[in-house]
Design a protein around this motif. Structure first.
Motif, PDB file in Angstrom:
ATOM      1  N   ASP A 103      -5.223 -23.018  14.329  1.00  0.00           N
ATOM      2  CA  ASP A 103      -5.178 -24.032  13.274  1.00  0.00           C
ATOM      3  C   ASP A 103      -4.609 -23.387  12.008  1.00  0.00           C
ATOM      4  O   ASP A 103      -5.154 -22.384  11.533  1.00  0.00           O
ATOM      5  N   ALA A 104      -3.549 -23.963  11.483  1.00  0.00           N
ATOM      6  CA  ALA A 104      -2.880 -23.394  10.309  1.00  0.00           C
ATOM      7  C   ALA A 104      -3.800 -23.333   9.093  1.00  0.00           C
ATOM      8  O   ALA A 104      -3.557 -22.561   8.167  1.00  0.00           O
ATOM      9  N   ARG A 105      -4.841 -24.135   9.100  1.00  0.00           N
ATOM     10  CA  ARG A 105      -5.767 -24.130   7.952  1.00  0.00           C
ATOM     11  C   ARG A 105      -6.779 -23.000   8.031  1.00  0.00           C
ATOM     12  O   ARG A 105      -7.468 -22.697   7.065  1.00  0.00           O
ATOM     13  N   ASP A 119       7.844 -22.318   8.148  1.00  0.00           N
ATOM     14  CA  ASP A 119       7.102 -23.575   8.258  1.00  0.00           C
ATOM     15  C   ASP A 119       8.136 -24.690   8.322  1.00  0.00           C
ATOM     16  O   ASP A 119       8.794 -24.993   7.324  1.00  0.00           O
ATOM     17  N   ILE A 123       3.547 -28.010   6.609  1.00  0.00           N
ATOM     18  CA  ILE A 123       2.797 -28.489   5.434  1.00  0.00           C
ATOM     19  C   ILE A 123       2.970 -30.003   5.299  1.00  0.00           C
ATOM     20  O   ILE A 123       2.031 -30.710   4.883  1.00  0.00           O
ATOM     21  N   LEU A 126       0.341 -31.566   7.486  1.00  0.00           N
ATOM     22  CA  LEU A 126      -0.992 -31.535   6.874  1.00  0.00           C
ATOM     23  C   LEU A 126      -1.089 -32.550   5.740  1.00  0.00           C
ATOM     24  O   LEU A 126      -2.120 -33.194   5.556  1.00  0.00           O
ATOM     25  N   SER A 135      -6.282 -29.742   2.968  1.00  0.00           N
ATOM     26  CA  SER A 135      -5.693 -29.066   4.132  1.00  0.00           C
ATOM     27  C   SER A 135      -4.486 -28.236   3.728  1.00  0.00           C
ATOM     28  O   SER A 135      -4.329 -27.086   4.161  1.00  0.00           O
ATOM     29  N   PHE A 139      -4.116 -24.133   3.985  1.00  0.00           N
ATOM     30  CA  PHE A 139      -2.974 -23.535   4.683  1.00  0.00           C
ATOM     31  C   PHE A 139      -2.209 -22.595   3.749  1.00  0.00           C
ATOM     32  O   PHE A 139      -1.924 -21.431   4.102  1.00  0.00           O
ATOM     33  N   HIS A 142      -3.883 -19.307   3.138  1.00  0.00           N
ATOM     34  CA  HIS A 142      -3.741 -18.373   4.260  1.00  0.00           C
ATOM     35  C   HIS A 142      -2.335 -17.784   4.312  1.00  0.00           C
ATOM     36  O   HIS A 142      -2.172 -16.592   4.582  1.00  0.00           O
TER      37      HIS A 142
END
Ligand SMILES: C[S@@+](CC[C@H](N)C(=O)[O-])C[C@H]1O[C@@H](n2cnc3c(N)ncnc32)[C@H](O)[C@@H]1O
Length: 217
Positions: A103-105, A119, A123, A126, A135, A139, A142
Motif C-alpha cells: 500500500d503506497a500509504r 508515480d 497520487i 489516492l 491518503s 503517501f 513516505h
C-alpha cells in the motif's frame, strides 16, 4: 484521473475495484501516456544503476520499457495482489525487475532506500478515493522518507499545477519542484471526445528533487 471504462472516481481508491479490473482484463493498460512520452525526462533525472521505485505500477509497460532502455534496478509495488502476480509471471526472465504487493500509504521500505520514485497515476488515484487528502499526504510523506538525499520523485499527473504544486511544495519534504507539460496522446475519436471534456490540455510531470548529494554512478 480519466478512464472511459469507469465513471465513478471514488472506486479508484478501492482494492476490490482494482483486483476485479485486473482479473477481468489482463492486457497491459497504460494510464495517461506511454514510456516514450517521459523517456527523455527519465534519462535526464534517473541513473541507469540507481534503485528506482515504480509505485502503483499496475500492468503498465513502463517498467519493462525502462528495463530494456537500460535501467537496471526497478522495484514495482501495487496494492493489487492480482496484478502483482500477473507481472511476476510475465517478467520472470527479466533480471532487475521485482514486484511486491504494498500500500503506497504505508510503504515498508527503509529510510533513504531509493534514488528515484516514479508515480504514474498513483497520487491521482489516492486523490480520487476516500480520505483523499489524508491518503495523498501519507503517501507523500513516505516518498520523502524513502528517497535518498539528492533523490528524485517524478509524478505524472492529470492534476494541474494550481492544484498539485501547493500540495507538493511542502517544506516537510525538502525538495524543489519543477513541472513540465506532457502532451496527451490522441488514440481514437472516443479518446479525443473524452479529452475535450476535461479542462486540461496536457498531463503534467512534477519533478521533485531532494537536497543533498546525488553522486553519479
Ligand atoms: C491509475 S492506475 C496507474 C497504473 C500504472 N502506473 C500506469 O501508469 O498505467 C493506479 C494503480 O494504483 C494501484 N493502487 C491503488 N491504490 C493503491 C494504493 N493505496 N497503494 C498502491 N497501489 C495502489 C492500482 O491497483 C492501480 O494499479
Amino acid at each position: 484521473m480519466s478512464s472511459s471504462s469507469n465513471p465513478d472516481g471514488s472506486q479508484y481508491g478501492r482494492l476490490a475495484y482494482w483486483d476485479q479490473r485486473y482479473t477481468d482484463d489482463k492486457e497491459p493498460f497504460e494510464w495517461y501516456t506511454n514510456y516514450n512520452s517521459i523517456r527523455s525526462n527519465c534519462h535526464s533525472h534517473f541513473r541507469p544503476n540507481g534503485k528506482i521505485l515504480n509505485v502503483g505500477c499496475g500492468n503498465s509497460l513502463v517498467s519493462e520499457d525502462m528495463h530494456f532502455d537500460g535501467f537496471n534496478d526497478i522495484v514495482n509495488v501495487d496494492l493489487s495482489g492480482v496484478v502483482i502476480q500477473q507481472m511476476i509471471d510475465k517478467t520472470q526472465a527479466l533480471n532487475g525487475l521485482t514486484w511486491q504487493v504494498m500500500d503506497a500509504r504505508y510503504m515498508e521500505f527503509d529510510d533513504e532506500s531509493f534514488d528515484a520514485i516514479l508515480d504514474k497515476g498513483m497520487i491521482d488515484t489516492l486523490l480520487s478515493g476516500d480520505n483523499s487528502i489524508e491518503s495523498a499526504q501519507k503517501f507523500s510523506s513516505h516518498v520523502a522518507r524513502i528517497l535518498k538525499p539528492g533523490g528524485i520523485y517524478m509524478c505524472l499527473s492529470s492534476g494541474i499545477p494550481n492544484e498539485r504544486l501547493p500540495m507538493l511544495n511542502n517544506q516537510d519534504y525538502s525538495w524543489d519542484v519543477e513541472c513540465v507539460p506532457i502532451a496527451k496522446p490522441v488514440i481514437s475519436e472516443v479518446e479525443v471526445k473524452f479529452n475535450l471534456e476535461e479542462d486540461t490540455s496536457c498531463y503534467w510531470l512534477y519533478i521533485c528533487k531532494t537536497g543533498g548529494d546525488d553522486e553519479e554512478g
